[in-house]
Scaffold this motif. Structure first.
Motif, short mmCIF file in Angstrom:
data_model
loop_
_atom_site.label_atom_id
_atom_site.label_comp_id
_atom_site.label_asym_id
_atom_site.label_seq_id
_atom_site.Cartn_x
_atom_site.Cartn_y
_atom_site.Cartn_z
N GLU A 107 0.88 -1.17 0.00
CA GLU A 107 0.00 0.00 0.00
C GLU A 107 0.92 1.21 0.00
N ASP A 108 1.08 1.85 -1.17
CA ASP A 108 2.02 2.94 -1.34
C ASP A 108 1.25 4.27 -1.43
N VAL A 109 1.46 5.15 -0.44
CA VAL A 109 0.77 6.44 -0.39
C VAL A 109 1.70 7.52 -0.91
N THR A 110 1.22 8.27 -1.90
CA THR A 110 1.96 9.39 -2.46
C THR A 110 0.99 10.56 -2.55
N GLY A 111 1.17 11.53 -1.65
CA GLY A 111 0.25 12.67 -1.65
C GLY A 111 -1.17 12.23 -1.39
N SER A 112 -2.05 12.51 -2.34
CA SER A 112 -3.46 12.16 -2.17
C SER A 112 -3.84 10.86 -2.87
N LEU A 113 -2.85 10.05 -3.25
CA LEU A 113 -3.11 8.82 -3.98
C LEU A 113 -2.52 7.62 -3.24
N THR A 114 -3.31 6.56 -3.16
CA THR A 114 -2.82 5.29 -2.60
C THR A 114 -2.83 4.26 -3.71
N ASP A 115 -1.66 3.67 -3.96
CA ASP A 115 -1.52 2.61 -4.95
C ASP A 115 -1.38 1.28 -4.23
N TYR A 116 -2.14 0.30 -4.70
CA TYR A 116 -2.03 -1.06 -4.19
C TYR A 116 -1.30 -1.85 -5.27
N ASN A 117 -0.05 -2.24 -4.97
CA ASN A 117 0.81 -2.88 -5.95
C ASN A 117 1.27 -4.24 -5.49
N PHE A 118 1.20 -5.20 -6.40
CA PHE A 118 1.78 -6.51 -6.14
C PHE A 118 3.27 -6.42 -6.45
N LYS A 119 4.07 -6.92 -5.52
CA LYS A 119 5.52 -6.92 -5.68
C LYS A 119 6.03 -8.33 -5.44
N SER A 120 7.29 -8.53 -5.72
CA SER A 120 7.91 -9.86 -5.59
C SER A 120 7.13 -10.89 -6.40
N CYS A 121 6.85 -10.53 -7.64
CA CYS A 121 6.11 -11.42 -8.53
C CYS A 121 7.08 -12.23 -9.38
N GLU A 122 6.58 -13.35 -9.89
CA GLU A 122 7.41 -14.17 -10.77
C GLU A 122 7.89 -13.33 -11.94
N ASP A 123 9.03 -13.61 -12.43
CA ASP A 123 9.66 -12.90 -13.54
C ASP A 123 9.92 -11.43 -13.23
N GLY A 124 9.89 -11.05 -11.94
CA GLY A 124 10.23 -9.69 -11.54
C GLY A 124 9.17 -8.64 -11.79
N TYR A 125 7.97 -9.05 -12.12
CA TYR A 125 6.90 -8.09 -12.37
C TYR A 125 6.49 -7.34 -11.12
N GLU A 126 6.03 -6.11 -11.30
CA GLU A 126 5.30 -5.36 -10.29
C GLU A 126 3.98 -5.00 -10.96
N ILE A 127 2.87 -5.30 -10.31
CA ILE A 127 1.56 -5.16 -10.93
C ILE A 127 0.69 -4.24 -10.08
N ASN A 128 0.13 -3.22 -10.70
CA ASN A 128 -0.79 -2.32 -10.01
C ASN A 128 -2.17 -2.93 -9.98
N LEU A 129 -2.67 -3.17 -8.78
CA LEU A 129 -4.04 -3.69 -8.62
C LEU A 129 -5.04 -2.56 -8.72
N LEU A 130 -4.77 -1.45 -8.00
CA LEU A 130 -5.74 -0.37 -7.92
C LEU A 130 -5.06 0.89 -7.41
N SER A 131 -5.52 2.04 -7.88
CA SER A 131 -5.07 3.34 -7.38
C SER A 131 -6.31 4.07 -6.89
N VAL A 132 -6.24 4.58 -5.65
CA VAL A 132 -7.40 5.20 -5.03
C VAL A 132 -7.01 6.58 -4.52
N THR A 133 -7.87 7.55 -4.80
CA THR A 133 -7.67 8.90 -4.27
C THR A 133 -8.07 8.93 -2.81
N ASN A 134 -7.18 9.44 -1.96
CA ASN A 134 -7.46 9.53 -0.52
C ASN A 134 -8.48 10.62 -0.27
N GLU A 135 -9.36 10.35 0.65
CA GLU A 135 -10.40 11.33 0.97
C GLU A 135 -10.00 12.22 2.11
#
Length: 143
Positions: A115-143
């Motif tokens: 759960e990566d928070v940057t300013g008013s945005l929270t990104d939910y990212n899968f990390k440590s994936c096979e073949d080195g992928y990082e996958i964004n599940l969802l980005s949500v604006t913080n209220e």
């Protein structure tokens, strides 16, 4: 004459694609809101409580799953199914209804959901994936 014929065919094909996009957007607008999955309509997220419950369950190492539909800018749905079991995330991404996508089902295995928070945005990212992928599940604006 050949140029005119080629232009006519291209014009007809472009019209058909626009018509398909319009049908997809119309279906999306008329689709009833599903309460059993998270819906992301280009940043407008519905049923976010399901994501929070999923995060809570995974933090407690409980076997759980999450279904998500993310719509493209053109209005095509991309279906996600995430299953969590014993510290491992199994992710299925179905983009067969996306006219601009690869039209297949992709599967990934990952070990971390951050759960990566940057300013008013929270990104939910899968990390440590096979073949080195990082996958964004969802980005949500913080209220």
């Amino acid at each position: 004459m050949i140029r005119l014929l080629a232009f006519g065919i291209l014009f007809l094909m472009a019209g058909c694609q626009d018509n398909e996009q319009a049908k997809t957007i119309e279906l999306q607008e008329n689709e009833p809101v599903s309460t059993d999955r998270v819906i992301d309509r280009n940043g407008e997220v519905e049923n976010l409580a399901l994501l929070h419950q999923f995060l809570k369950d995974t933090a407690e190492n409980k076997q759980t799953s999450l279904e998500l539909t993310r719509y493209t800018i053109e209005g095509a749905p991309i279906y996600w199914k995430v299953e969590y079991q014993e510290g491992e995330y199994s992710i299925e991404v179905d983009n067969r209804e996306d006219n601009w996508g690869s039209k297949n089902i992709e599967n990934y295995q990952c070990h971390e959901l951050s759960e990566d928070v940057t300013g008013s945005l929270t990104d939910y990212n899968f990390k440590s994936c096979e073949d080195g992928y990082e996958i964004n599940l969802l980005s949500v604006t913080n209220e």
